[in-house]
Design a protein around this motif. Structure first.
Motif, PDB file in Angstrom:
ATOM      1  N   ALA A   1     110.301 -26.000   5.187  1.00 29.80           N
ATOM      2  CA  ALA A   1     109.541 -24.728   4.820  1.00 29.80           C
ATOM      3  C   ALA A   1     108.052 -24.999   4.870  1.00 29.80           C
ATOM      4  O   ALA A   1     107.370 -23.943   5.381  1.00 29.80           O
ATOM      5  CB  ALA A   1     110.286 -24.269   3.731  1.00 29.80           C
TER       6      ALA A   1
ATOM      7  N   VAL B   1     107.403 -18.744  -3.639  1.00 30.49           N
ATOM      8  CA  VAL B   1     108.283 -18.203  -2.419  1.00 30.49           C
ATOM      9  C   VAL B   1     108.295 -16.993  -2.547  1.00 30.49           C
ATOM     10  O   VAL B   1     108.685 -16.337  -3.684  1.00 30.49           O
ATOM     11  CB  VAL B   1     109.743 -18.819  -2.856  1.00 30.49           C
TER      12      VAL B   1
ATOM     13  N   LYS C   1     109.437 -13.464  -0.849  1.00 33.68           N
ATOM     14  CA  LYS C   1     110.500 -13.074   0.304  1.00 33.68           C
ATOM     15  C   LYS C   1     110.801 -13.828   1.093  1.00 33.68           C
ATOM     16  O   LYS C   1     110.684 -13.701   2.512  1.00 33.68           O
ATOM     17  CB  LYS C   1     109.504 -11.781   0.697  1.00 33.68           C
ATOM     18  N   GLY C   2     111.126 -15.182   0.774  1.00 33.10           N
ATOM     19  CA  GLY C   2     111.500 -15.955   1.747  1.00 33.10           C
ATOM     20  C   GLY C   2     110.355 -17.145   2.384  1.00 33.10           C
ATOM     21  O   GLY C   2     110.920 -18.181   3.254  1.00 33.10           O
ATOM     22  N   THR C   3     109.029 -16.714   2.007  1.00 35.52           N
ATOM     23  CA  THR C   3     108.011 -17.385   2.625  1.00 35.52           C
ATOM     24  C   THR C   3     107.106 -18.070   1.752  1.00 35.52           C
ATOM     25  O   THR C   3     106.938 -17.676   0.592  1.00 35.52           O
ATOM     26  CB  THR C   3     107.102 -16.361   3.416  1.00 35.52           C
TER      27      THR C   3
ATOM     28  N   THR D   1     115.837 -20.375  -4.629  1.00 32.21           N
ATOM     29  CA  THR D   1     115.333 -19.045  -3.945  1.00 32.21           C
ATOM     30  C   THR D   1     115.874 -18.852  -2.766  1.00 32.21           C
ATOM     31  O   THR D   1     115.400 -18.014  -2.010  1.00 32.21           O
ATOM     32  CB  THR D   1     113.686 -19.202  -3.892  1.00 32.21           C
ATOM     33  N   VAL D   2     116.647 -19.920  -2.104  1.00 33.97           N
ATOM     34  CA  VAL D   2     117.024 -19.697  -0.336  1.00 33.97           C
ATOM     35  C   VAL D   2     118.906 -19.454  -0.413  1.00 33.97           C
ATOM     36  O   VAL D   2     119.362 -19.703  -1.557  1.00 33.97           O
ATOM     37  CB  VAL D   2     116.726 -20.939   0.417  1.00 33.97           C
TER      38      VAL D   2
END
Ligand code: MN3
Length: 203
Positions: free
Chosen positions: A104, A136, A138-140, A202-203
């Motif tokens: 990531a 993290v 919104k996934g980024t 978070t994932v």
């Protein structure tokens, strides 16, 4: 009532990167004061905030009565930020960066060196007191910084998985005005297993 968490290591564990006296004052005086002041503010705020988890208070400061809002923001932020910060460090550091987080970091930031550069710049250029963050969002993954004891929870700016305190109380006894040297040295005590564990949540 909020309570001061124990440090997960001795005051001297992070030497020579962070000296024992700094850790003792930072944890036992600064963090302890945030906890005490937060409890006072919550008690004064009364039923509207009684029993609320800290994350709920910080992400919904608008629901805290105005008379206590600044105190909850500063001291609740201080309590949350430091409780995270202690866990993100360990004796001799920890090289357990997970494959998922490494990939990531490569995808979103261009690799570990680029993360260190962006995070270090955020920490160095934060004027006055504050924090640098890897969040993290919104996934980024994203690097950011905040002033004082603010944190990204307060403006829905993502969930922090790495944090660096750049208040002078975090480094002044050992590094005086040399914040850049503190930041560069600090990577040696980062607990990458814990950062990776937080990322995984978070994932
Ligand atoms: Mn601090």
């Amino acid at each position: 009532m909020f309570t001061l968490p124990d440090l997960p290591y001795d005051f001297s564990a992070l030497e020579p990167i962070v000296d024992a006296r700094t850790m003792e004052i930072h944890h036992g005086k600064h963090h302890a004061a945030y906890v005490a002041n937060l409890n006072n503010a919550v008690e004064q705020a009364g039923a509207e905030v009684a029993g609320a988890p800290l994350e709920i208070l910080l992400s919904g400061l608008g629901r805290v009565p105005e008379a206590q809002r600044a105190a909850v923001r500063n001291n609740g932020g201080g309590h949350w930020n430091h409780s995270l910060f202690w866990r993100l460090m360990c004796k001799h550091g920890d090289a357990g960066l997970s494959a998922d987080l490494a990939s990531a970091i490569q995808r979103d930031l261009g690799g570990l060196d680029a993360l260190r550069e962006a995070f270090g710049k955020a920490a160095l250029t934060r004027f006055g007191s504050g924090w640098a963050w890897l969040v993290v969002d919104k996934g980024t993954l994203r690097v950011t910084s905040t002033a004082n004891q603010d944190n990204p929870l307060m403006d829905d700016g993502g969930l922090p998985i790495l944090a660096l305190d750049v208040w002078e109380h975090a480094y002044y006894l050992q590094y005086q005005n040399r914040r850049a040297e503190y930041i560069e040295s600090w990577w040696k005590v980062v607990n990458w297993s814990e950062v990776s564990r937080l990322y995984q949540t978070t994932v």
